[in-house]
Scaffold this motif. Sequence first.
Motif, mmCIF file in Angstrom:
data_model
loop_
_atom_site.group_PDB
_atom_site.id
_atom_site.type_symbol
_atom_site.label_atom_id
_atom_site.label_comp_id
_atom_site.label_asym_id
_atom_site.label_seq_id
_atom_site.Cartn_x
_atom_site.Cartn_y
_atom_site.Cartn_z
ATOM 1 N N ALA A 7 17.961 37.602 49.568
ATOM 2 C CA ALA A 7 17.288 36.579 50.373
ATOM 3 C C ALA A 7 17.723 36.673 51.830
ATOM 4 C CB ALA A 7 17.612 35.192 49.827
ATOM 5 N N THR A 8 16.763 36.497 52.728
ATOM 6 C CA THR A 8 17.063 36.474 54.158
ATOM 7 C C THR A 8 17.219 35.020 54.594
ATOM 8 O OG1 THR A 8 15.733 38.457 54.486
ATOM 9 C CG2 THR A 8 16.259 37.154 56.445
ATOM 10 N N PRO A 9 18.390 34.606 55.067
ATOM 11 C CA PRO A 9 18.590 33.203 55.427
ATOM 12 C C PRO A 9 17.763 32.815 56.647
ATOM 13 C CG PRO A 9 20.468 34.532 56.102
ATOM 14 C CD PRO A 9 19.589 35.429 55.286
ATOM 15 N N ASN A 10 17.278 31.550 56.653
ATOM 16 C CA ASN A 10 16.513 31.022 57.788
ATOM 17 C C ASN A 10 15.410 31.992 58.209
ATOM 18 O OD1 ASN A 10 18.339 28.764 57.974
ATOM 19 N ND2 ASN A 10 19.779 30.119 59.021
ATOM 20 N N VAL A 11 14.652 32.458 57.235
ATOM 21 C CA VAL A 11 13.714 33.539 57.494
ATOM 22 C C VAL A 11 12.651 33.155 58.516
ATOM 23 C CG1 VAL A 11 12.280 32.934 55.489
ATOM 24 C CG2 VAL A 11 12.205 35.253 56.436
ATOM 25 N N ARG A 12 12.126 31.930 58.437
ATOM 26 C CA ARG A 12 11.077 31.528 59.384
ATOM 27 C C ARG A 12 11.576 31.608 60.818
ATOM 28 N NH1 ARG A 12 6.648 28.352 58.121
ATOM 29 N NH2 ARG A 12 7.097 27.046 59.928
ATOM 30 N N GLU A 13 12.715 30.992 61.088
ATOM 31 C CA GLU A 13 13.230 30.995 62.449
ATOM 32 C C GLU A 13 13.624 32.399 62.894
ATOM 33 O OE1 GLU A 13 14.151 30.234 66.168
ATOM 34 O OE2 GLU A 13 13.059 28.906 64.807
ATOM 35 N N ARG A 14 14.115 33.183 61.971
ATOM 36 C CA ARG A 14 14.483 34.562 62.312
ATOM 37 C C ARG A 14 13.249 35.353 62.747
ATOM 38 N NH1 ARG A 14 18.128 38.456 58.384
ATOM 39 N NH2 ARG A 14 18.010 40.379 59.615
ATOM 40 N N LEU A 15 12.160 35.198 62.010
ATOM 41 C CA LEU A 15 10.918 35.887 62.373
ATOM 42 C C LEU A 15 10.314 35.316 63.650
ATOM 43 C CD1 LEU A 15 9.327 36.235 58.813
ATOM 44 C CD2 LEU A 15 10.298 38.077 60.203
ATOM 45 N N PHE A 16 10.363 33.992 63.806
ATOM 46 C CA PHE A 16 9.824 33.372 65.021
ATOM 47 C C PHE A 16 10.574 33.878 66.253
ATOM 48 C CE2 PHE A 16 8.295 29.241 62.740
ATOM 49 C CZ PHE A 16 7.176 29.915 62.280
ATOM 50 N N ALA A 17 11.896 33.867 66.187
ATOM 51 C CA ALA A 17 12.699 34.327 67.331
ATOM 52 C C ALA A 17 12.432 35.796 67.632
ATOM 53 C CB ALA A 17 14.181 34.094 67.056
ATOM 54 N N ALA A 18 12.260 36.600 66.584
ATOM 55 C CA ALA A 18 11.963 38.017 66.781
ATOM 56 C C ALA A 18 10.614 38.188 67.476
ATOM 57 C CB ALA A 18 11.966 38.748 65.437
ATOM 58 N N ALA A 19 9.616 37.412 67.060
ATOM 59 C CA ALA A 19 8.289 37.490 67.680
ATOM 60 C C ALA A 19 8.357 37.126 69.153
ATOM 61 C CB ALA A 19 7.321 36.569 66.947
ATOM 62 N N GLU A 20 9.128 36.112 69.493
ATOM 63 C CA GLU A 20 9.266 35.722 70.900
ATOM 64 C C GLU A 20 9.885 36.853 71.719
ATOM 65 O OE1 GLU A 20 9.682 30.900 70.934
ATOM 66 O OE2 GLU A 20 11.463 32.045 70.384
ATOM 67 N N ARG A 21 10.863 37.508 71.160
ATOM 68 C CA ARG A 21 11.492 38.623 71.889
ATOM 69 C C ARG A 21 10.511 39.772 72.096
ATOM 70 N NH1 ARG A 21 15.748 37.346 68.302
ATOM 71 N NH2 ARG A 21 15.377 39.215 67.029
ATOM 72 N N VAL A 22 9.720 40.075 71.066
ATOM 73 C CA VAL A 22 8.741 41.159 71.185
ATOM 74 C C VAL A 22 7.724 40.842 72.280
ATOM 75 C CG1 VAL A 22 6.830 42.331 70.022
ATOM 76 C CG2 VAL A 22 8.980 41.971 68.804
ATOM 77 N N VAL A 23 7.197 39.625 72.251
ATOM 78 C CA VAL A 23 6.166 39.241 73.223
ATOM 79 C C VAL A 23 6.740 39.192 74.627
ATOM 80 C CG1 VAL A 23 4.634 37.369 73.931
ATOM 81 C CG2 VAL A 23 4.751 38.031 71.530
ATOM 82 N N GLU A 24 7.953 38.649 74.758
ATOM 83 C CA GLU A 24 8.563 38.543 76.086
ATOM 84 C C GLU A 24 8.870 39.931 76.658
ATOM 85 O OE1 GLU A 24 12.014 35.863 78.248
ATOM 86 O OE2 GLU A 24 12.267 36.441 76.152
ATOM 87 N N ARG A 25 9.293 40.826 75.810
ATOM 88 C CA ARG A 25 9.699 42.160 76.278
ATOM 89 C C ARG A 25 8.513 43.108 76.452
ATOM 90 N NH1 ARG A 25 12.873 43.597 72.082
ATOM 91 N NH2 ARG A 25 11.121 44.670 71.096
ATOM 92 N N ASP A 26 7.594 43.101 75.475
ATOM 93 C CA ASP A 26 6.552 44.120 75.427
ATOM 94 C C ASP A 26 5.135 43.590 75.630
ATOM 95 O OD1 ASP A 26 8.593 45.964 74.797
ATOM 96 O OD2 ASP A 26 8.453 45.441 72.665
ATOM 97 N N GLY A 27 4.973 42.265 75.702
ATOM 98 C CA GLY A 27 3.648 41.694 75.906
ATOM 99 C C GLY A 27 2.973 41.329 74.592
ATOM 100 N N PRO A 28 1.959 40.452 74.653
ATOM 101 C CA PRO A 28 1.271 39.987 73.441
ATOM 102 C C PRO A 28 0.641 41.104 72.627
ATOM 103 C CG PRO A 28 0.715 38.595 75.319
ATOM 104 C CD PRO A 28 1.470 39.771 75.860
ATOM 105 N N GLY A 29 0.159 42.159 73.300
ATOM 106 C CA GLY A 29 -0.501 43.241 72.587
ATOM 107 C C GLY A 29 0.420 44.004 71.649
ATOM 108 N N ALA A 30 1.732 43.848 71.848
ATOM 109 C CA ALA A 30 2.692 44.567 71.006
ATOM 110 C C ALA A 30 3.036 43.815 69.728
ATOM 111 C CB ALA A 30 3.977 44.838 71.798
ATOM 112 N N LEU A 31 2.528 42.594 69.584
ATOM 113 C CA LEU A 31 2.912 41.789 68.425
ATOM 114 C C LEU A 31 2.122 42.212 67.193
ATOM 115 C CD1 LEU A 31 4.833 39.393 67.795
ATOM 116 C CD2 LEU A 31 2.797 37.967 67.747
ATOM 117 N N THR A 32 2.817 42.845 66.279
ATOM 118 C CA THR A 32 2.266 43.203 64.978
ATOM 119 C C THR A 32 3.268 42.744 63.923
ATOM 120 O OG1 THR A 32 3.354 45.363 64.933
ATOM 121 C CG2 THR A 32 1.146 45.256 65.941
ATOM 122 N N SER A 33 2.812 42.714 62.683
ATOM 123 C CA SER A 33 3.729 42.335 61.602
ATOM 124 C C SER A 33 4.935 43.261 61.577
ATOM 125 C CB SER A 33 3.001 42.387 60.260
ATOM 126 O OG SER A 33 1.903 41.501 60.243
#
Length: 204
Positions: A7-33
């Motif tokens: 099990a991955t602890p706090n999975v929702r927040e972990r994925l949310f925070a990761a998505a924010e980093r991707v978008v902030e660093r690489d732009g919205p077009g880089a956001l994929t699963s």
Amino acid sequence: MSPRGVATPNVRERLFAAAERVVERDGPGALTSRAVTTEAGCAKGLLHTHFAGLDAFVAELCLDRFARTAARARALSRLAGQDTVARNLDTVVLALFDAAGPALSGLAMSRAAATQQIREALKGGAPGFNAMEEAITAYLAAEQRLGRVAETVDPSTAALAIVGTAHHLLMTGRPGADDPRPTMTRLVTLLVEGPGLPGRPPAA
């Protein structure tokens, strides 16, 4: 990376925070699963295990961040009489623009399914801009009773202007555009702490 079956602890927040980093660093077009799960350091299928696709993920991420800011707005009532009115409001309003906030909003607007899910959730009572507006209105009214906001200020109108402007800047922001936070700070100060008003600290 979490191994299969663990099990991955706090999975929702972990994925949310990761998505924010991707978008902030690489732009919205880089956001994929895959970009999200790679950034989060977890199994590639984890996002789809917890969300009904990328649109649902983006919608829930935006709703989660709206809810957080609404909660901060509701906590404003505890700050009445402390610091300055404008700085107290800034702690809430500027939080909308932290990290990848504007880029995430633009991403949601570009994905029709995500936008529809957000609208339906807000219509169903999920905390969002209306909750922020109500909380800021109540806070300004409390500060007005303490004499720190002028009687000429209408709390509900000022709250609408603050939240409406924040919404506009979020929805129209683009990567590389000027930082919207100074504009928000100037607007808040103009609305609630005009020259000589009680909410402004005395000049040195």
